[in-house]
Design an enzyme around this catalytic site. Structure first.
Site, PDB file in Angstrom:
ATOM      1  N   ASP A  33     -16.059   8.700   6.582  1.00 29.08           N
ATOM      2  CA  ASP A  33     -15.249   7.848   6.360  1.00 29.08           C
ATOM      3  C   ASP A  33     -13.908   8.141   6.482  1.00 29.08           C
ATOM      4  O   ASP A  33     -13.638   9.736   6.321  1.00 29.08           O
ATOM      5  CB  ASP A  33     -15.659   7.649   5.229  1.00 29.08           C
ATOM      6  N   LEU A  34     -12.417   7.536   5.638  1.00 29.74           N
ATOM      7  CA  LEU A  34     -11.305   8.039   6.011  1.00 29.74           C
ATOM      8  C   LEU A  34     -10.636   8.100   4.288  1.00 29.74           C
ATOM      9  O   LEU A  34     -10.469   9.186   3.846  1.00 29.74           O
ATOM     10  CB  LEU A  34     -10.219   7.845   6.789  1.00 29.74           C
ATOM     11  N   ASP A  35     -10.278   7.345   3.694  1.00 32.04           N
ATOM     12  CA  ASP A  35     -10.200   7.534   2.961  1.00 32.04           C
ATOM     13  C   ASP A  35     -10.748   7.585   1.848  1.00 32.04           C
ATOM     14  O   ASP A  35     -12.285   6.874   1.586  1.00 32.04           O
ATOM     15  CB  ASP A  35      -9.350   5.473   2.415  1.00 32.04           C
ATOM     16  N   THR A  91      -6.192   8.102  -0.146  1.00 33.38           N
ATOM     17  CA  THR A  91      -5.714   7.543  -0.325  1.00 33.38           C
ATOM     18  C   THR A  91      -5.658   5.815  -0.767  1.00 33.38           C
ATOM     19  O   THR A  91      -4.760   5.078  -0.918  1.00 33.38           O
ATOM     20  CB  THR A  91      -5.217   6.660   1.646  1.00 33.38           C
ATOM     21  N   LYS A 122     -12.632  -0.350  -3.174  1.00 33.50           N
ATOM     22  CA  LYS A 122     -12.775   1.122  -1.602  1.00 33.50           C
ATOM     23  C   LYS A 122     -13.632   0.341  -0.994  1.00 33.50           C
ATOM     24  O   LYS A 122     -14.975  -0.236  -1.291  1.00 33.50           O
ATOM     25  CB  LYS A 122     -13.604   2.138  -2.883  1.00 33.50           C
ATOM     26  N   SER A 182     -14.046   4.379   9.874  1.00 35.51           N
ATOM     27  CA  SER A 182     -13.138   3.877   9.054  1.00 35.51           C
ATOM     28  C   SER A 182     -12.788   2.926   8.748  1.00 35.51           C
ATOM     29  O   SER A 182     -12.971   2.019  10.063  1.00 35.51           O
ATOM     30  CB  SER A 182     -11.773   4.321   8.127  1.00 35.51           C
ATOM     31  N   ALA A 183     -12.817   2.213   7.265  1.00 32.58           N
ATOM     32  CA  ALA A 183     -12.524   0.340   7.386  1.00 32.58           C
ATOM     33  C   ALA A 183     -10.852   0.799   7.597  1.00 32.58           C
ATOM     34  O   ALA A 183     -10.824  -1.215   8.030  1.00 32.58           O
ATOM     35  CB  ALA A 183     -12.974  -0.038   6.069  1.00 32.58           C
ATOM     36  N   LYS A 239     -18.059  -2.879   5.970  1.00 36.47           N
ATOM     37  CA  LYS A 239     -19.016  -2.542   5.504  1.00 36.47           C
ATOM     38  C   LYS A 239     -19.262  -3.440   3.839  1.00 36.47           C
ATOM     39  O   LYS A 239     -18.610  -4.082   3.758  1.00 36.47           O
ATOM     40  CB  LYS A 239     -18.302  -0.986   4.268  1.00 36.47           C
ATOM     41  N   GLU A 269     -19.344   9.088   2.328  1.00 32.76           N
ATOM     42  CA  GLU A 269     -18.997   7.976   2.224  1.00 32.76           C
ATOM     43  C   GLU A 269     -17.933   8.171   0.861  1.00 32.76           C
ATOM     44  O   GLU A 269     -19.113   9.038   0.528  1.00 32.76           O
ATOM     45  CB  GLU A 269     -19.509   7.071   2.067  1.00 32.76           C
ATOM     46  N   ASP A 270     -17.343   8.084   0.884  1.00 27.70           N
ATOM     47  CA  ASP A 270     -16.958   8.075  -0.704  1.00 27.70           C
ATOM     48  C   ASP A 270     -17.370   6.183  -1.890  1.00 27.70           C
ATOM     49  O   ASP A 270     -17.233   6.203  -2.715  1.00 27.70           O
ATOM     50  CB  ASP A 270     -15.947   8.090  -0.678  1.00 27.70           C
TER      51      ASP A 270
HETATM   52  P1  B16 Z   1      -6.034  -1.280   5.735  1.00 25.85           P
HETATM   53  P2  B16 Z   1     -11.948   3.191   4.660  1.00 25.85           P
HETATM   54  C1  B16 Z   1     -10.762   0.944   3.393  1.00 25.85           C
HETATM   55  O1  B16 Z   1     -10.721   2.457   4.157  1.00 25.85           O
HETATM   56  C2  B16 Z   1     -10.117   1.540   2.233  1.00 25.85           C
HETATM   57  O2  B16 Z   1     -11.296   2.498   1.597  1.00 25.85           O
HETATM   58  C3  B16 Z   1      -9.719   0.384   1.389  1.00 25.85           C
HETATM   59  O3  B16 Z   1      -9.318   0.449   0.007  1.00 25.85           O
HETATM   60  C4  B16 Z   1      -9.506  -0.438   1.953  1.00 25.85           C
HETATM   61  O4  B16 Z   1      -9.014  -1.770   1.569  1.00 25.85           O
HETATM   62  C5  B16 Z   1      -9.287  -0.430   3.852  1.00 25.85           C
HETATM   63  O5  B16 Z   1      -9.959   0.594   4.457  1.00 25.85           O
HETATM   64  C6  B16 Z   1      -8.456  -1.574   4.960  1.00 25.85           C
HETATM   65  O6  B16 Z   1      -7.779  -0.134   5.459  1.00 25.85           O
HETATM   66  O7  B16 Z   1      -5.608  -2.060   4.761  1.00 25.85           O
HETATM   67  O8  B16 Z   1      -5.276   0.476   6.048  1.00 25.85           O
HETATM   68  O9  B16 Z   1      -6.307  -1.600   6.583  1.00 25.85           O
HETATM   69  O10 B16 Z   1     -12.450   4.236   2.959  1.00 25.85           O
HETATM   70  O11 B16 Z   1     -13.162   2.376   4.807  1.00 25.85           O
HETATM   71  O12 B16 Z   1     -11.454   4.843   5.438  1.00 25.85           O
HETATM   72 MG    MG Z   2     -13.855   4.893   1.810  1.00 23.49          MG
END
Ligand code: B16
Ligand code: MG
Length: 220
Positions: free
Chosen positions: A8-10, A16, A44, A113-114, A144, A168-169
């Site tokens: 996962d990224l964030d 972030t 998250k 990542s989302a 997710k 994953e976090d």
């Molecule tokens: P964006 P992950 C997610 O990333 C974040 O945890 C979540 O807070 C955010 O709303 C989502 O990405 C969408 O991000 O606005 O940059 O498209 O944890 O799946 O890497």
């Molecule tokens: Mg995350």
């Protein structure tokens, strides 16, 4: 044996969440809605659309479709200002060590990542070249805990789900990995992430012998 390791990224590679928080808080306040760090926790791993829906629900506010779209781009514009200032110093501790170890062991590596901003962020922190494939918010239609993002990653790497390991976090992300029949590794609070197969506070706790065991392990 070859495994796939999906990150996962964030909250896993970079923190972030603090930038998402600042941008969502500004937006919520401009609508007269209060927004706390605890509420941010619940966003998250949640998609941008769903995040705004939740904030509006918390504030008991209904807006037009047009305003919704406007607010989403406003939030992202502000988020992108924070992202534009990121550099390698924002990589979470020992992430490069684990990535480089996996590369040295010739394991397959994906991002799952989302975020629709995942590629920009990976470029800013100079980690994009470590991944064999990048699956992000621009490639998926289901958020997710739906396992779509991880299943696409596994398919692109040519590895069966049961031979995949997910870092994953978020609770939703751990559930997605479990539904996909992948080994789930929670990065963060053990109480929050109790559904994970393994939990660590951060990557400094992940030693090479643990990774070696994962390479030969199978989800049961
Ligand atoms: P964006 P992950 C997610 O990333 C974040 O945890 C979540 O807070 C955010 O709303 C989502 O990405 C969408 O991000 O606005 O940059 O498209 O944890 O799946 O890497
Ligand atoms: Mg995350």
């Amino acid at each position: 044996m070859k495994k796939a390791f999906i990150f996962d990224l964030d909250g896993v590679i970079v923190d972030t969440a603090k930038y998402h928080f600042l941008a969502w808080q500004n937006l919520a306040n401009s609508l007269g809605i209060s927004f706390s760090e605890e509420q941010n926790e619940q966003l998250k791993g949640v998609s941008r659309v769903r995040s705004l829906e939740k904030i509006l629900e918390w504030g008991n506010k209904t807006i037009s479709e047009e305003e919704f779209t406007e607010l989403m781009s406003k939030k992202n514009e502000e988020y992108l200002v924070y992202i534009s200032k990121m550099d390698t110093s924002e990589i979470l501790p020992d992430v490069p060590r684990v990535l480089d170890y996996l590369i040295s062991k010739e394991q397959a590596i994906a991002l799952g990542s989302a975020s629709k901003n995942a590629r920009i962020i990976l470029d800013k922190v100079q980690l994009a070249t470590k991944f064999h494939t990048i699956v992000d918010g621009t490639n998926v239609s289901k958020a997710k805990p739906d396992p779509e993002v991880f299943l696409i990653g596994a398919k692109e790497l040519g590895v069966l789900p049961e031979n995949c390991v997910v870092f994953e976090d978020s609770v939703a992300g751990i559930q997605a990995a479990n539904i996909a029949n992948m080994i789930s590794i929670g990065i963060g609070d053990a109480e929050v992430l109790h559904e994970a197969d393994y939990i660590f506070n951060d990557f400094t706790e992940i030693r090479e012998d643990f990774i070696n065991n994962l390479v030969s392990a199978k989800k049961v």
